[in-house]
Scaffold this motif. Structure first.
Motif, PDB file in Angstrom:
ATOM      1  N   LEU A  27     209.964  71.881 105.273  1.00 42.78           N
ATOM      2  CA  LEU A  27     209.885  73.060 104.380  1.00 42.78           C
ATOM      3  C   LEU A  27     210.686  72.553 103.053  1.00 42.78           C
ATOM      4  O   LEU A  27     210.144  72.772 101.915  1.00 42.78           O
ATOM      5  N   CYS A  28     211.995  72.314 103.352  1.00 43.75           N
ATOM      6  CA  CYS A  28     213.028  72.006 102.002  1.00 43.75           C
ATOM      7  C   CYS A  28     212.370  70.854 101.397  1.00 43.75           C
ATOM      8  O   CYS A  28     212.266  70.659 100.011  1.00 43.75           O
ATOM      9  N   LEU A  29     212.150  69.692 101.862  1.00 43.56           N
ATOM     10  CA  LEU A  29     211.151  68.470 101.511  1.00 43.56           C
ATOM     11  C   LEU A  29     210.259  68.766 100.432  1.00 43.56           C
ATOM     12  O   LEU A  29     210.061  68.282  99.474  1.00 43.56           O
ATOM     13  N   ASP A  30     209.345  69.843 101.024  1.00 48.75           N
ATOM     14  CA  ASP A  30     208.226  69.940 100.415  1.00 48.75           C
ATOM     15  C   ASP A  30     208.644  70.763  99.029  1.00 48.75           C
ATOM     16  O   ASP A  30     208.140  70.617  98.035  1.00 48.75           O
ATOM     17  N   HIS A  31     209.502  71.798  99.364  1.00 54.16           N
ATOM     18  CA  HIS A  31     210.061  72.351  98.035  1.00 54.16           C
ATOM     19  C   HIS A  31     210.352  71.880  97.065  1.00 54.16           C
ATOM     20  O   HIS A  31     210.224  71.994  95.748  1.00 54.16           O
ATOM     21  N   TYR A  32     211.465  70.710  97.279  1.00 51.94           N
ATOM     22  CA  TYR A  32     211.745  69.942  96.144  1.00 51.94           C
ATOM     23  C   TYR A  32     211.194  68.754  95.908  1.00 51.94           C
ATOM     24  O   TYR A  32     211.540  67.922  95.068  1.00 51.94           O
ATOM     25  N   GLY A  33     209.937  68.435  96.416  1.00 50.66           N
ATOM     26  CA  GLY A  33     209.217  67.759  95.963  1.00 50.66           C
ATOM     27  C   GLY A  33     209.566  65.835  96.771  1.00 50.66           C
ATOM     28  O   GLY A  33     209.572  65.198  96.084  1.00 50.66           O
ATOM     29  N   LYS A  34     210.324  66.314  97.806  1.00 51.23           N
ATOM     30  CA  LYS A  34     210.991  64.686  98.290  1.00 51.23           C
ATOM     31  C   LYS A  34     210.422  64.230  99.531  1.00 51.23           C
ATOM     32  O   LYS A  34     210.903  63.489 100.221  1.00 51.23           O
ATOM     33  N   LYS A  35     209.380  65.045 100.197  1.00 53.12           N
ATOM     34  CA  LYS A  35     208.735  64.445 101.553  1.00 53.12           C
ATOM     35  C   LYS A  35     208.535  62.879 101.429  1.00 53.12           C
ATOM     36  O   LYS A  35     208.532  62.377 102.278  1.00 53.12           O
ATOM     37  N   ASP A  36     207.759  62.600 100.408  1.00 50.70           N
ATOM     38  CA  ASP A  36     207.381  60.904 100.311  1.00 50.70           C
ATOM     39  C   ASP A  36     208.731  60.021 100.054  1.00 50.70           C
ATOM     40  O   ASP A  36     208.414  59.068  99.968  1.00 50.70           O
ATOM     41  N   LYS A  37     209.926  60.903 100.020  1.00 44.97           N
ATOM     42  CA  LYS A  37     211.021  59.893  99.395  1.00 44.97           C
ATOM     43  C   LYS A  37     211.996  59.995 100.800  1.00 44.97           C
ATOM     44  O   LYS A  37     213.103  59.295 100.669  1.00 44.97           O
ATOM     45  N   LEU A  38     211.638  60.337 101.728  1.00 43.99           N
ATOM     46  CA  LEU A  38     212.494  60.460 102.958  1.00 43.99           C
ATOM     47  C   LEU A  38     212.751  58.875 103.420  1.00 43.99           C
ATOM     48  O   LEU A  38     211.930  58.105 103.613  1.00 43.99           O
ATOM     49  N   ALA A  39     214.090  58.771 103.278  1.00 46.74           N
ATOM     50  CA  ALA A  39     214.533  57.237 103.461  1.00 46.74           C
ATOM     51  C   ALA A  39     215.292  57.021 104.956  1.00 46.74           C
ATOM     52  O   ALA A  39     215.386  55.922 105.239  1.00 46.74           O
ATOM     53  N   VAL A  40     215.513  58.034 105.594  1.00 49.26           N
ATOM     54  CA  VAL A  40     216.288  58.043 106.782  1.00 49.26           C
ATOM     55  C   VAL A  40     216.061  59.186 107.620  1.00 49.26           C
ATOM     56  O   VAL A  40     215.676  60.397 107.020  1.00 49.26           O
ATOM     57  N   GLY A  41     215.857  59.061 108.961  1.00 50.01           N
ATOM     58  CA  GLY A  41     215.630  59.974 109.920  1.00 50.01           C
ATOM     59  C   GLY A  41     214.141  60.607 110.040  1.00 50.01           C
ATOM     60  O   GLY A  41     213.195  59.911 109.358  1.00 50.01           O
ATOM     61  N   GLU A  42     214.091  61.697 110.742  1.00 46.97           N
ATOM     62  CA  GLU A  42     212.760  62.471 110.756  1.00 46.97           C
ATOM     63  C   GLU A  42     212.730  63.859 110.289  1.00 46.97           C
ATOM     64  O   GLU A  42     213.607  64.360 109.782  1.00 46.97           O
ATOM     65  N   ILE A  43     211.384  64.542 110.106  1.00 50.03           N
ATOM     66  CA  ILE A  43     211.223  65.739 109.588  1.00 50.03           C
ATOM     67  C   ILE A  43     211.426  66.808 110.482  1.00 50.03           C
ATOM     68  O   ILE A  43     210.768  66.507 111.772  1.00 50.03           O
ATOM     69  N   THR A  44     212.041  67.707 110.459  1.00 53.39           N
ATOM     70  CA  THR A  44     212.051  68.948 111.326  1.00 53.39           C
ATOM     71  C   THR A  44     211.717  70.333 110.798  1.00 53.39           C
ATOM     72  O   THR A  44     211.427  70.358 109.632  1.00 53.39           O
ATOM     73  N   ASN A  45     211.762  71.312 111.733  1.00 51.91           N
ATOM     74  CA  ASN A  45     211.503  72.707 111.199  1.00 51.91           C
ATOM     75  C   ASN A  45     212.651  73.416 111.422  1.00 51.91           C
ATOM     76  O   ASN A  45     213.463  73.256 112.229  1.00 51.91           O
ATOM     77  N   MET A  46     212.685  74.880 110.929  1.00 51.35           N
ATOM     78  CA  MET A  46     213.662  75.707 111.004  1.00 51.35           C
ATOM     79  C   MET A  46     213.810  76.123 112.514  1.00 51.35           C
ATOM     80  O   MET A  46     215.116  76.274 112.951  1.00 51.35           O
ATOM     81  N   TYR A  47     212.791  76.231 113.219  1.00 55.68           N
ATOM     82  CA  TYR A  47     212.960  76.750 114.716  1.00 55.68           C
ATOM     83  C   TYR A  47     213.896  75.691 115.414  1.00 55.68           C
ATOM     84  O   TYR A  47     214.811  76.065 116.215  1.00 55.68           O
ATOM     85  N   LYS A  48     213.703  74.275 115.255  1.00 57.59           N
ATOM     86  CA  LYS A  48     214.416  73.273 115.595  1.00 57.59           C
ATOM     87  C   LYS A  48     215.922  73.341 115.485  1.00 57.59           C
ATOM     88  O   LYS A  48     216.889  72.971 115.900  1.00 57.59           O
ATOM     89  N   ILE A  49     215.946  73.585 113.757  1.00 58.00           N
ATOM     90  CA  ILE A  49     217.211  73.675 113.323  1.00 58.00           C
ATOM     91  C   ILE A  49     218.304  74.996 114.072  1.00 58.00           C
ATOM     92  O   ILE A  49     219.349  74.660 114.589  1.00 58.00           O
ATOM     93  N   VAL A  50     217.317  76.117 114.304  1.00 57.30           N
ATOM     94  CA  VAL A  50     218.206  77.010 114.708  1.00 57.30           C
ATOM     95  C   VAL A  50     218.470  76.767 116.417  1.00 57.30           C
ATOM     96  O   VAL A  50     219.612  77.084 116.862  1.00 57.30           O
ATOM     97  N   GLU A  51     217.521  76.026 117.022  1.00 55.41           N
ATOM     98  CA  GLU A  51     217.844  75.648 118.414  1.00 55.41           C
ATOM     99  C   GLU A  51     219.050  74.576 118.525  1.00 55.41           C
ATOM    100  O   GLU A  51     219.783  74.863 119.594  1.00 55.41           O
TER     101      GLU A  51
END
Length: 202
Positions: free
Chosen positions: A167-191
């Motif tokens: 969601l954060c990558l989308d908000h800042y327009g950075k999703k296509d620029k991710l250079a390391v790691g994977e995308i996750t969501n807030m549920y997984k972050i809280v977990e």
């Protein structure tokens, strides 16, 4: 006989200090480590077993334990001890949560350099986090900052999972620029926060 007093030090420090002593004293066969908690005794015993070193635990007093180690001909030599990962002995998992592209509210460029220094310092730890999670402006470190991207790739190659909030990558327009790691969501972050010790540099 070499004594290592790490009373008052939380894991993984007792394991790190013991590994250092074993490595730096290859001709010494007996070591005594003083600690103040059972978790440290268990982690030291696990390390000794994996290095084929005899171990014995004694409770000397309330919150005072002695772990005796004795190397034998079957024990691994100092070169194998050097390669031994402290992560193998410690069970104190932790995650790093980064929610900004800087540390604190001081000078902006300096605050960004502080965070770069923090990420680099994580790569130098004997006991690595299981995950590093980035959300809000923290995702700039996985998309734009070349220094942190290089350090994070190093950590990823050593088994650390790197995640950025989708969601954060989308908000800042950075999703296509991710250079390391994977995308996750807030549920997984809280977990991840709930299931591990969490460190927040920002």
């Amino acid at each position: 006989m070499r004594e290592i007093d790490v009373i008052g030090k939380a894991c993984p420090i007792p394991v790190i200090e013991t590994k250092k002593a074993l490595r730096e004293n290859p001709d010494e066969t007996e070591f005594e480590i003083l600690v103040d908690n059972e978790v440290s005794t268990e982690n030291l015993t696990k390390m000794a077993n994996e290095l084929k070193i005899n171990s014995k635990v004694e409770k000397l007093a309330e919150r005072k334990y002695k772990v005796s180690l004795e190397k034998t001909e079957a024990s691994r030599d100092h070169r194998e001890i050097e390669d031994y990962s402290v992560n193998s002995a410690t069970s104190n998992n932790y995650v790093v949560i980064v929610n900004s592209d800087k540390i604190g509210d001081g000078d902006e460029d300096f605050s960004k350099q502080l965070l770069e220094g923090f990420i680099y310092s994580v790569t130098e730890q004997d006991h690595l986090p299981v995950e590093i999670i980035f959300y809000n402006r923290g995702v700039f470190l996985t998309t734009e900052n070349e220094k942190t991207i290089e350090d994070l790739k190093n950590l990823e190659n050593r088994g650390v999972r790197v995640y950025s909030c989708g969601l954060c990558l989308d908000h800042y327009g950075k999703k296509d620029k991710l250079a390391v790691g994977e995308i996750t969501n807030m549920y997984k972050i809280v977990e991840a926060m709930r299931s591990n010790n969490a460190i927040y540099p920002c």
